[in-house]
Design an enzyme around this catalytic site. Structure first.
Site, mmCIF file in Angstrom:
data_model
loop_
_atom_site.group_PDB
_atom_site.id
_atom_site.type_symbol
_atom_site.label_atom_id
_atom_site.label_comp_id
_atom_site.label_asym_id
_atom_site.label_seq_id
_atom_site.Cartn_x
_atom_site.Cartn_y
_atom_site.Cartn_z
ATOM 1 N N TYR A 142 84.048 15.343 29.223
ATOM 2 C CA TYR A 142 85.051 16.269 28.691
ATOM 3 C C TYR A 142 86.330 16.253 29.521
ATOM 4 C CZ TYR A 142 82.059 18.849 25.407
ATOM 5 O OH TYR A 142 81.267 19.224 24.356
ATOM 6 N N LYS A 191 70.297 10.810 32.150
ATOM 7 C CA LYS A 191 70.016 9.496 31.565
ATOM 8 C C LYS A 191 70.082 8.491 32.712
ATOM 9 C CE LYS A 191 69.212 6.906 27.943
ATOM 10 N NZ LYS A 191 67.996 6.998 27.115
ATOM 11 N N ASP A 223 67.109 11.909 25.930
ATOM 12 C CA ASP A 223 66.547 11.621 24.601
ATOM 13 C C ASP A 223 65.154 12.239 24.467
ATOM 14 O OD1 ASP A 223 65.756 9.804 26.573
ATOM 15 O OD2 ASP A 223 65.679 8.070 25.243
ATOM 16 N N ASP A 247 76.061 20.337 25.817
ATOM 17 C CA ASP A 247 76.669 20.743 24.545
ATOM 18 C C ASP A 247 75.681 20.473 23.408
ATOM 19 O OD1 ASP A 247 78.707 21.500 22.686
ATOM 20 O OD2 ASP A 247 79.084 19.373 22.314
ATOM 21 N N ASP A 251 72.967 23.340 21.313
ATOM 22 C CA ASP A 251 72.978 23.568 19.859
ATOM 23 C C ASP A 251 71.568 23.426 19.296
ATOM 24 O OD1 ASP A 251 75.745 23.992 19.663
ATOM 25 O OD2 ASP A 251 75.875 22.798 17.823
HETATM 26 C C1 IPM Z 1 80.751 24.693 22.739
HETATM 27 C C2 IPM Z 1 81.684 24.064 21.754
HETATM 28 C C3 IPM Z 1 82.854 23.479 22.531
HETATM 29 C C4 IPM Z 1 82.313 22.442 23.490
HETATM 30 C C5 IPM Z 1 83.956 22.885 21.652
HETATM 31 C C6 IPM Z 1 84.491 23.922 20.684
HETATM 32 C C7 IPM Z 1 85.059 22.288 22.468
HETATM 33 O O1 IPM Z 1 81.018 23.103 21.004
HETATM 34 O O2 IPM Z 1 81.172 25.665 23.402
HETATM 35 O O3 IPM Z 1 79.619 24.249 22.839
HETATM 36 O O4 IPM Z 1 82.089 21.287 23.099
HETATM 37 O O5 IPM Z 1 82.107 22.785 24.650
HETATM 38 MG MG MG Z 2 78.935 23.012 21.381
#
Ligand code: IPM
Ligand code: MG
Length: 356
Positions: A142, A191, A223, A247, A251
């Site tokens: 990032y 990884k 993975d 990230d 999710d």
């Molecule tokens: C998160 C989001 C952000 C990230 C985006 C919106 C830049 O997906 O907070 O997880 O990738 O960190």
């Molecule tokens: Mg995210």
């Protein structure tokens, strides 16, 4: 106590859910004798519209001068075609870096009341889901160099993923200290069979572990971790990993609990100031319709009280009110199931306030 809180109202459903979170905070202030002063700090789409900058300096300054920051969610289709530097996400990344928030804690907990909402089979979640992803937040791909150039007559793009020892060390300490307050298990995800940055990650995390003999450390390739999260999520207590892996895995982690609208998160640096936000997005499709679930936002304020303000009783009061709300069968649309009572965003906030 008196605390200054910077408020980022955000885009989409942001303003609706943050209004309910502030009502809850006001209730806590009244009940426990505190004063919370709020200052707005536009960031994301709202700031692009107002200042042509997703994070104007005045907003960063407001956050830097506050005891903590509350954020709903930013972004939406309206800003999809603006230039890279102007995107709402850039505002968020600059804010994280500007506040030095290197540790992002994303809990994944299966609410007993919401077992049916998990997409996983009951045999897989029988032992519960209760872990936290500790994601490194201001390093890795990032924040490495991003370039696009011509090479051999075609476009070539690259993003550099790098970590220094001190960046790994400080997030590892956060992970081990978090584990000490939980089940005392850290799984470090990397990884290391392919990436140099992961080899260093593994070496440094292993070294930091020597300071925490009471915590059990294991290592897992990313993975495999993605697979284990749906195969046997109850094995995890604390997962620590780098920015991009975190990230993606966070999710996945939120999805398996089936209650993405209910999960708060905190981002912390060296001091006590943090940034607290629900993990869901700005849901522009339901904005302005009083349908949003404010619980992730409300639980984010509880996290703020607990971690930045050292107000555990106040945080408990909010979390208990939410538990009660769910036990009594109230649901917002995202978590609705047969036999439950459907409430909108405002009524959900009101009901939780009443229970505090
Ligand atoms: C998160 C989001 C952000 C990230 C985006 C919106 C830049 O997906 O907070 O997880 O990738 O960190
Ligand atoms: Mg995210």
């Amino acid at each position: 106590m008196t605390k200054r809180i910077a408020i980022i109202r955000g885009d989409g459903i942001g303003p609706e859910i943050i209004a309910q979170a502030l009502a809850v905070l006001d209730k806590v202030a009244e009940k426990f004798g505190h004063t919370f002063n709020y200052t707005e700090a536009p960031m994301g789409g709202e700031a692009i519209d107002l200042f042509n900058d997703p994070l104007p300096k005045s907003s960063l300054d407001t956050c830097l001068n506050s005891d903590s920051v509350l954020l709903s969610a930013v972004g939406g289709p309206k800003w999809d075609n603006v230039s890279k530097e102007l995107r709402p996400e850039r505002g968020l990344l600059r804010l994280r870096a500007g506040l030095g928030l290197y540790a992002n804690l994303r809990p994944a907990r299966l609410f007993d009341e919401l077992r049916d909402a998990s997409p996983l089979k009951s045999s897989i979640i029988d032992n519960g889901i209760d872990f936290v992803v500790v994601r490194e937040l201001i390093g890795g791909a990032y924040f490495g160099e991003h370039t696009t150039e011509k090479r051999d007559g075609e476009d070539y793009a690259q993003d550099i993923m790098g970590y220094s020892e001190h960046e790994i060390e400080r997030i590892a300490h956060v992970a081990f200290q978090t584990a000490q307050k939980r089940q005392k298990k850290v799984c470090s995800v990397d990884k290391a069979n392919v990436l140099d940055s992961s080899k260093l990650w593994r070496k440094v995390v292993t070294r930091v572990a020597e300071n925490y003999p009471d915590v059990i450390l294991s290592h897992m390739y990313v993975d495999n971790c993605a697979m284990q999260l749906v195969r046997s999520p109850s094995q995890f207590d604390v997962i620590v990993t780098e920015n991009l892996f975190g990230d993606i895995l966070s999710d996945e982690a939120s999805m398996i609990t089936g209650s993405i609208g209910m999960i708060p998160s905190s981002s912390l640096g060296d001091g006590t100031r943090g940034l607290y936000e629900p993990i869901h997005g700005s849901a522009p499709d339901i904005a302005g319709q009083d349908k949003a679930n404010p619980i992730g936002m409300i639980l984010s304020t509880a996290m703020m009280l607990r971690y930045s303000f050292d107000m555990p009783k106040e945080a408990d009061a909010i979390e208990l009110a939410v538990d009660k709300f769910l036990k009594e069968g109230f649901r917002t649309g995202d978590a609705m199931s047969e036999g439950k009572t459907l409430l909108g965003c405002c009524d959900t906030g009101r009901a939780i306030c009443a229970k505090i």
